[in-house]
Scaffold this motif. Sequence first.
Motif, PDB file in Angstrom:
ATOM      1  N   ILE A   4       0.866  -1.186   0.000  1.00 15.23           N
ATOM      2  CA  ILE A   4       0.000   0.000   0.000  1.00 15.23           C
ATOM      3  C   ILE A   4       0.894   1.224   0.000  1.00 15.23           C
ATOM      4  O   ILE A   4       1.880   1.301   0.737  1.00 15.23           O
ATOM      5  N   ASN A   5       0.530   2.173  -0.790  1.00 17.60           N
ATOM      6  CA  ASN A   5       1.307   3.403  -0.900  1.00 17.60           C
ATOM      7  C   ASN A   5       1.189   4.195   0.406  1.00 17.60           C
ATOM      8  O   ASN A   5       0.082   4.456   0.886  1.00 17.60           O
ATOM      9  N   PRO A   6       2.304   4.605   1.025  1.00 20.99           N
ATOM     10  CA  PRO A   6       2.249   5.360   2.270  1.00 20.99           C
ATOM     11  C   PRO A   6       1.545   6.712   2.116  1.00 20.99           C
ATOM     12  O   PRO A   6       0.964   7.230   3.080  1.00 20.99           O
ATOM     13  N   LEU A   7       1.542   7.299   0.931  1.00 20.99           N
ATOM     14  CA  LEU A   7       0.828   8.563   0.712  1.00 20.99           C
ATOM     15  C   LEU A   7      -0.688   8.373   0.829  1.00 20.99           C
ATOM     16  O   LEU A   7      -1.402   9.247   1.318  1.00 20.99           O
ATOM     17  N   HIS A   8      -1.160   7.216   0.379  1.00 20.32           N
ATOM     18  CA  HIS A   8      -2.599   6.933   0.518  1.00 20.32           C
ATOM     19  C   HIS A   8      -2.985   6.793   1.983  1.00 20.32           C
ATOM     20  O   HIS A   8      -4.045   7.279   2.417  1.00 20.32           O
ATOM     21  N   ILE A   9      -2.134   6.144   2.781  1.00 20.43           N
ATOM     22  CA  ILE A   9      -2.404   5.983   4.214  1.00 20.43           C
ATOM     23  C   ILE A   9      -2.376   7.354   4.901  1.00 20.43           C
ATOM     24  O   ILE A   9      -3.253   7.666   5.711  1.00 20.43           O
ATOM     25  N   ALA A  10      -1.388   8.191   4.555  1.00 21.43           N
ATOM     26  CA  ALA A  10      -1.300   9.523   5.150  1.00 21.43           C
ATOM     27  C   ALA A  10      -2.504  10.374   4.751  1.00 21.43           C
ATOM     28  O   ALA A  10      -3.081  11.093   5.579  1.00 21.43           O
ATOM     29  N   GLY A  11      -2.932  10.298   3.526  1.00 17.54           N
ATOM     30  CA  GLY A  11      -4.114  11.037   3.064  1.00 17.54           C
ATOM     31  C   GLY A  11      -5.375  10.572   3.784  1.00 17.54           C
ATOM     32  O   GLY A  11      -6.225  11.382   4.171  1.00 17.54           O
ATOM     33  N   LEU A  12      -5.491   9.256   3.956  1.00 22.64           N
ATOM     34  CA  LEU A  12      -6.650   8.706   4.667  1.00 22.64           C
ATOM     35  C   LEU A  12      -6.652   9.174   6.122  1.00 22.64           C
ATOM     36  O   LEU A  12      -7.707   9.552   6.658  1.00 22.64           O
ATOM     37  N   LEU A  13      -5.500   9.147   6.768  1.00 23.93           N
ATOM     38  CA  LEU A  13      -5.415   9.597   8.154  1.00 23.93           C
ATOM     39  C   LEU A  13      -5.744  11.089   8.279  1.00 23.93           C
ATOM     40  O   LEU A  13      -6.434  11.510   9.222  1.00 23.93           O
ATOM     41  N   ILE A  14      -5.279  11.911   7.369  1.00 24.93           N
ATOM     42  CA  ILE A  14      -5.593  13.346   7.387  1.00 24.93           C
ATOM     43  C   ILE A  14      -7.089  13.568   7.168  1.00 24.93           C
ATOM     44  O   ILE A  14      -7.725  14.381   7.848  1.00 24.93           O
ATOM     45  N   PHE A  15      -7.677  12.818   6.259  1.00 25.87           N
ATOM     46  CA  PHE A  15      -9.115  12.918   6.004  1.00 25.87           C
ATOM     47  C   PHE A  15      -9.911  12.525   7.242  1.00 25.87           C
ATOM     48  O   PHE A  15     -10.880  13.213   7.626  1.00 25.87           O
ATOM     49  N   ILE A  16      -9.506  11.430   7.905  1.00 25.24           N
ATOM     50  CA  ILE A  16     -10.205  10.987   9.127  1.00 25.24           C
ATOM     51  C   ILE A  16     -10.049  12.036  10.223  1.00 25.24           C
ATOM     52  O   ILE A  16     -11.005  12.340  10.949  1.00 25.24           O
ATOM     53  N   LEU A  17      -8.870  12.624  10.356  1.00 31.55           N
ATOM     54  CA  LEU A  17      -8.634  13.660  11.353  1.00 31.55           C
ATOM     55  C   LEU A  17      -9.520  14.881  11.111  1.00 31.55           C
ATOM     56  O   LEU A  17     -10.156  15.400  12.044  1.00 31.55           O
ATOM     57  N   ILE A  18      -9.607  15.338   9.892  1.00 30.59           N
ATOM     58  CA  ILE A  18     -10.467  16.480   9.552  1.00 30.59           C
ATOM     59  C   ILE A  18     -11.934  16.143   9.796  1.00 30.59           C
ATOM     60  O   ILE A  18     -12.691  16.953  10.337  1.00 30.59           O
ATOM     61  N   PHE A  19     -12.338  14.937   9.433  1.00 28.85           N
ATOM     62  CA  PHE A  19     -13.723  14.501   9.641  1.00 28.85           C
ATOM     63  C   PHE A  19     -14.076  14.523  11.127  1.00 28.85           C
ATOM     64  O   PHE A  19     -15.131  15.036  11.525  1.00 28.85           O
ATOM     65  N   PHE A  20     -13.197  13.991  11.984  1.00 35.86           N
ATOM     66  CA  PHE A  20     -13.478  13.974  13.413  1.00 35.86           C
ATOM     67  C   PHE A  20     -13.417  15.370  14.028  1.00 35.86           C
ATOM     68  O   PHE A  20     -14.149  15.660  14.977  1.00 35.86           O
ATOM     69  N   MET A  21     -12.593  16.256  13.501  1.00 38.18           N
ATOM     70  CA  MET A  21     -12.562  17.633  14.004  1.00 38.18           C
ATOM     71  C   MET A  21     -13.878  18.351  13.701  1.00 38.18           C
ATOM     72  O   MET A  21     -14.408  19.087  14.544  1.00 38.18           O
ATOM     73  N   VAL A  22     -14.440  18.127  12.510  1.00 42.93           N
ATOM     74  CA  VAL A  22     -15.725  18.729  12.152  1.00 42.93           C
ATOM     75  C   VAL A  22     -16.831  18.158  13.028  1.00 42.93           C
ATOM     76  O   VAL A  22     -17.700  18.888  13.524  1.00 42.93           O
ATOM     77  N   LYS A  23     -16.814  16.853  13.252  1.00 50.01           N
ATOM     78  CA  LYS A  23     -17.834  16.224  14.105  1.00 50.01           C
ATOM     79  C   LYS A  23     -17.727  16.730  15.543  1.00 50.01           C
ATOM     80  O   LYS A  23     -18.741  16.977  16.194  1.00 50.01           O
ATOM     81  N   LEU A  24     -16.503  16.897  16.045  1.00 53.05           N
ATOM     82  CA  LEU A  24     -16.306  17.393  17.399  1.00 53.05           C
ATOM     83  C   LEU A  24     -16.800  18.827  17.522  1.00 53.05           C
ATOM     84  O   LEU A  24     -17.435  19.197  18.514  1.00 53.05           O
ATOM     85  N   SER A  25     -16.555  19.637  16.517  1.00 48.89           N
ATOM     86  CA  SER A  25     -17.022  21.023  16.530  1.00 48.89           C
ATOM     87  C   SER A  25     -18.544  21.082  16.555  1.00 48.89           C
ATOM     88  O   SER A  25     -19.133  21.861  17.312  1.00 48.89           O
ATOM     89  N   SER A  26     -19.197  20.270  15.749  1.00 51.36           N
ATOM     90  CA  SER A  26     -20.664  20.274  15.747  1.00 51.36           C
ATOM     91  C   SER A  26     -21.210  19.715  17.056  1.00 51.36           C
ATOM     92  O   SER A  26     -22.250  20.182  17.551  1.00 51.36           O
ATOM     93  N   ALA A  27     -20.516  18.758  17.663  1.00 55.10           N
ATOM     94  CA  ALA A  27     -20.950  18.221  18.956  1.00 55.10           C
ATOM     95  C   ALA A  27     -20.823  19.293  20.038  1.00 55.10           C
ATOM     96  O   ALA A  27     -21.675  19.401  20.921  1.00 55.10           O
TER      97      ALA A  27
END
Length: 135
Positions: A4-27
């Motif tokens: 698996i390409n490490p850039l794909h893993i890093a992109g996925l982790l950044i996307f998950i981090l941004i997603f959880f930050m938005v959810k935390l803000s709305s919570a």
Amino acid sequence: MNRINPLHIAGLLIFILIFFMVKLSSAKDDLTDTKKLYQETLSLATQLKGLNEVYSNKSKVENSLKMLLKNSSLTASNIKQKNSTAGIVLNSQSIDKTALNFLMGKLLNGSYNIISLKIKRLSEKNASLEMEIKW
């Protein structure tokens, strides 16, 4: 190609981090809105409890009405009192103007839950009265 390409893993982790930050803000926003609603509900409940204590105290209302109707200016008016489980009905076929003014002043300035009030003018100085007070 099995790796698996490490850039794909890093992109996925950044996307998950941004997603959880938005959810935390709305919570957090939901939590502050809920706290505001709770404070409003608490103040309303406190006010309603106070009003309930003032207006629904049956013995206090009965005793104050008895003392009021024993007044010397109201004894000549022949006010009839009918007690029921829900409240009191006051009737007078002929009450003079000064006694009516005295009674209305005391009842409207007191803590009585007046459901219905009918005053009919009979002459210049007399009127008929029908009033229902609930506890």
